[in-house]
Design a protein around this motif. Structure first.
Motif, PDB file in Angstrom:
ATOM      1  N   SER A  10       0.839  -1.214   0.000  1.00 10.27           N
ATOM      2  CA  SER A  10       0.000   0.000   0.000  1.00 10.27           C
ATOM      3  C   SER A  10       0.871   1.259   0.000  1.00 10.27           C
ATOM      4  CB  SER A  10      -0.931  -0.007   1.213  1.00 10.27           C
ATOM      5  OG  SER A  10      -0.186  -0.053   2.410  1.00 10.27           O
ATOM      6  N   ILE A  11       1.972   1.222   0.720  1.00 15.85           N
ATOM      7  CA  ILE A  11       2.865   2.381   0.744  1.00 15.85           C
ATOM      8  C   ILE A  11       3.473   2.610  -0.631  1.00 15.85           C
ATOM      9  CG2 ILE A  11       4.982   3.333   1.741  1.00 15.85           C
ATOM     10  CD1 ILE A  11       4.317   1.786   4.300  1.00 15.85           C
ATOM     11  N   CYS A  12       3.934   1.539  -1.284  1.00 15.07           N
ATOM     12  CA  CYS A  12       4.517   1.664  -2.623  1.00 15.07           C
ATOM     13  C   CYS A  12       3.494   2.172  -3.629  1.00 15.07           C
ATOM     14  CB  CYS A  12       5.080   0.317  -3.077  1.00 15.07           C
ATOM     15  SG  CYS A  12       6.557  -0.198  -2.167  1.00 15.07           S
ATOM     16  N   GLN A  18       2.389   9.266  -6.485  1.00 15.24           N
ATOM     17  CA  GLN A  18       2.968  10.595  -6.303  1.00 15.24           C
ATOM     18  C   GLN A  18       4.196  10.819  -7.187  1.00 15.24           C
ATOM     19  OE1 GLN A  18       1.577  12.999  -4.443  1.00 15.24           O
ATOM     20  NE2 GLN A  18      -0.104  11.557  -4.057  1.00 15.24           N
ATOM     21  N   GLY A  19       4.475   9.885  -8.076  1.00 12.52           N
ATOM     22  CA  GLY A  19       5.570  10.062  -9.019  1.00 12.52           C
ATOM     23  C   GLY A  19       6.870   9.399  -8.627  1.00 12.52           C
ATOM     24  N   MET A  20       6.912   8.719  -7.479  1.00  8.38           N
ATOM     25  CA  MET A  20       8.126   8.015  -7.058  1.00  8.38           C
ATOM     26  C   MET A  20       7.881   6.519  -7.211  1.00  8.38           C
ATOM     27  SD  MET A  20      10.091   8.121  -3.375  1.00  8.38           S
ATOM     28  CE  MET A  20      10.220   9.899  -3.430  1.00  8.38           C
ATOM     29  N   GLN A  21       8.258   5.999  -8.342  1.00  7.52           N
ATOM     30  CA  GLN A  21       7.953   4.606  -8.657  1.00  7.52           C
ATOM     31  C   GLN A  21       8.920   3.668  -7.934  1.00  7.52           C
ATOM     32  OE1 GLN A  21       7.788   3.995 -12.873  1.00  7.52           O
ATOM     33  NE2 GLN A  21       6.156   5.484 -13.197  1.00  7.52           N
ATOM     34  N   VAL A  22       8.373   2.874  -7.058  1.00  2.18           N
ATOM     35  CA  VAL A  22       9.154   1.858  -6.350  1.00  2.18           C
ATOM     36  C   VAL A  22       8.251   0.652  -6.132  1.00  2.18           C
ATOM     37  CG1 VAL A  22       8.580   2.896  -4.121  1.00  2.18           C
ATOM     38  CG2 VAL A  22      10.529   1.353  -4.306  1.00  2.18           C
ATOM     39  N   ALA A  23       8.781  -0.518  -6.466  1.00  3.21           N
ATOM     40  CA  ALA A  23       8.009  -1.756  -6.335  1.00  3.21           C
ATOM     41  C   ALA A  23       8.297  -2.400  -4.985  1.00  3.21           C
ATOM     42  CB  ALA A  23       8.369  -2.721  -7.461  1.00  3.21           C
ATOM     43  N   PRO A  24       7.332  -3.136  -4.427  1.00  3.84           N
ATOM     44  CA  PRO A  24       7.575  -3.828  -3.157  1.00  3.84           C
ATOM     45  C   PRO A  24       8.787  -4.758  -3.212  1.00  3.84           C
ATOM     46  CG  PRO A  24       5.242  -3.820  -3.670  1.00  3.84           C
ATOM     47  CD  PRO A  24       5.937  -3.283  -4.877  1.00  3.84           C
ATOM     48  N   ARG A  25       8.970  -5.428  -4.346  1.00  5.81           N
ATOM     49  CA  ARG A  25      10.108  -6.352  -4.464  1.00  5.81           C
ATOM     50  C   ARG A  25      11.432  -5.575  -4.431  1.00  5.81           C
ATOM     51  NH1 ARG A  25      10.808 -10.995  -9.137  1.00  5.81           N
ATOM     52  NH2 ARG A  25      12.766 -11.876  -8.332  1.00  5.81           N
ATOM     53  N   THR A  26      11.452  -4.391  -5.067  1.00  6.34           N
ATOM     54  CA  THR A  26      12.666  -3.559  -5.044  1.00  6.34           C
ATOM     55  C   THR A  26      13.001  -3.141  -3.620  1.00  6.34           C
ATOM     56  OG1 THR A  26      12.140  -2.720  -7.250  1.00  6.34           O
ATOM     57  CG2 THR A  26      13.707  -1.457  -5.940  1.00  6.34           C
ATOM     58  N   TYR A  27      11.976  -2.776  -2.852  1.00  3.44           N
ATOM     59  CA  TYR A  27      12.208  -2.366  -1.461  1.00  3.44           C
ATOM     60  C   TYR A  27      12.750  -3.532  -0.641  1.00  3.44           C
ATOM     61  CZ  TYR A  27      11.078  -1.616   3.431  1.00  3.44           C
ATOM     62  OH  TYR A  27      11.141  -1.551   4.784  1.00  3.44           O
ATOM     63  N   ARG A  28      12.176  -4.702  -0.805  1.00  5.47           N
ATOM     64  CA  ARG A  28      12.618  -5.856  -0.007  1.00  5.47           C
ATOM     65  C   ARG A  28      14.044  -6.269  -0.391  1.00  5.47           C
ATOM     66  NH1 ARG A  28       6.979  -7.343  -0.870  1.00  5.47           N
ATOM     67  NH2 ARG A  28       5.867  -7.221   1.130  1.00  5.47           N
ATOM     68  N   ASP A  29      14.364  -6.200  -1.680  1.00  6.36           N
ATOM     69  CA  ASP A  29      15.734  -6.514  -2.098  1.00  6.36           C
ATOM     70  C   ASP A  29      16.735  -5.525  -1.498  1.00  6.36           C
ATOM     71  OD1 ASP A  29      14.837  -8.641  -3.560  1.00  6.36           O
ATOM     72  OD2 ASP A  29      14.866  -7.593  -5.492  1.00  6.36           O
ATOM     73  N   TRP A  30      16.348  -4.255  -1.469  1.00  6.64           N
ATOM     74  CA  TRP A  30      17.239  -3.249  -0.887  1.00  6.64           C
ATOM     75  C   TRP A  30      17.413  -3.469   0.618  1.00  6.64           C
ATOM     76  CZ3 TRP A  30      15.588   0.230   2.878  1.00  6.64           C
ATOM     77  CH2 TRP A  30      16.549   1.178   3.280  1.00  6.64           C
TER      78      TRP A  30
END
Length: 205
Positions: A10-12, A18-30
């Motif tokens: 939901s946060i992603c 809002q124009g900041m494209q980030v996927a849940p998988r990208t966040y978890r990998d980081w």
């Protein structure tokens, strides 16, 4: 956000809207990835910089600090030291006293009136001259330069340089301005206003 029962998805979604494209998988990998080599190196160097607090090395500037870290076994570039010291708001001590060209006069001293009334425009040459002096750092030390500017043309009509800031330095610039105007066919007549700031210096009359 997890304490408020928000999930990553939901946060992603909100960030993407809002124009900041980030996927849940990208966040978890980081989040699970180890820190980068630069991050680890910066952390070690930052600890070394902070370790110089309250020591003689803590007075070093960028150049000397780079040499100090290299002697301590760190392979570091000068630009990296500059960046990390800026991030930590660290700076070396500045040797030598600060040069001031204008010192406010005494509170009870008599000040000449401002005949220009902050109006630095002129309808003709030789009506309003403004003067000041500044200091210039050279390889041989500080040199003080006085100059006189005609408000009509903004031209420097007189100047003088000296290694001391005294009355002769500024009056010589005025004498040069009068001499140059006289010898260029634009002699100064009655009505010229010669304006300077309200500062005072030791040695000035």
């Amino acid at each position: 956000m997890r304490a408020q029962n928000y999930r990553v998805e939901s946060i992603c979604a909100v960030l993407t809207a809002q124009g900041m494209q980030v996927a849940p998988r990208t966040y978890r990998d980081w989040k699970t990835a180890p820190p980068s080599e630069r991050t680890v190196t910066d952390a070690h160097l930052t600890n070394a910089l902070l370790g110089t607090d309250n020591t003689a090395e803590g007075l070093y500037g960028r150049r000397k600090m780079t040499a100090h870290l290299r002697r301590s076994g760190h392979q570091v570039a000068a630009c990296t030291v500059d960046r990390l010291m800026s991030d930590e708001a660290l700076s070396g001590i500045v040797r030598g006293r600060r040069h001031r060209t204008t010192i406010p006069g005494r509170k009870n001293s008599r000040r000449a009136p401002d005949l220009l009334d902050r109006d630095f425009t002129a309808e003709a040459p030789n009506r309003k001259w403004v003067t000041d002096f500044t200091c210039c750092r050279t390889s041989a030390g500080f040199v003080y330069v006085a100059f006189v500017i005609d408000c009509f043309s903004r031209a420097i009509v007189g100047w003088h340089a000296a290694t001391v800031k005294d009355t002769t330095m500024v009056t010589t610039a005025l004498k040069m301005a009068l001499w140059r105007r006289d010898h260029s066919g634009h002699a100064v007549t009655d009505g010229l206003i010669h304006h300077s700031d309200a500062g005072s210096q030791g040695g000035f009359n």
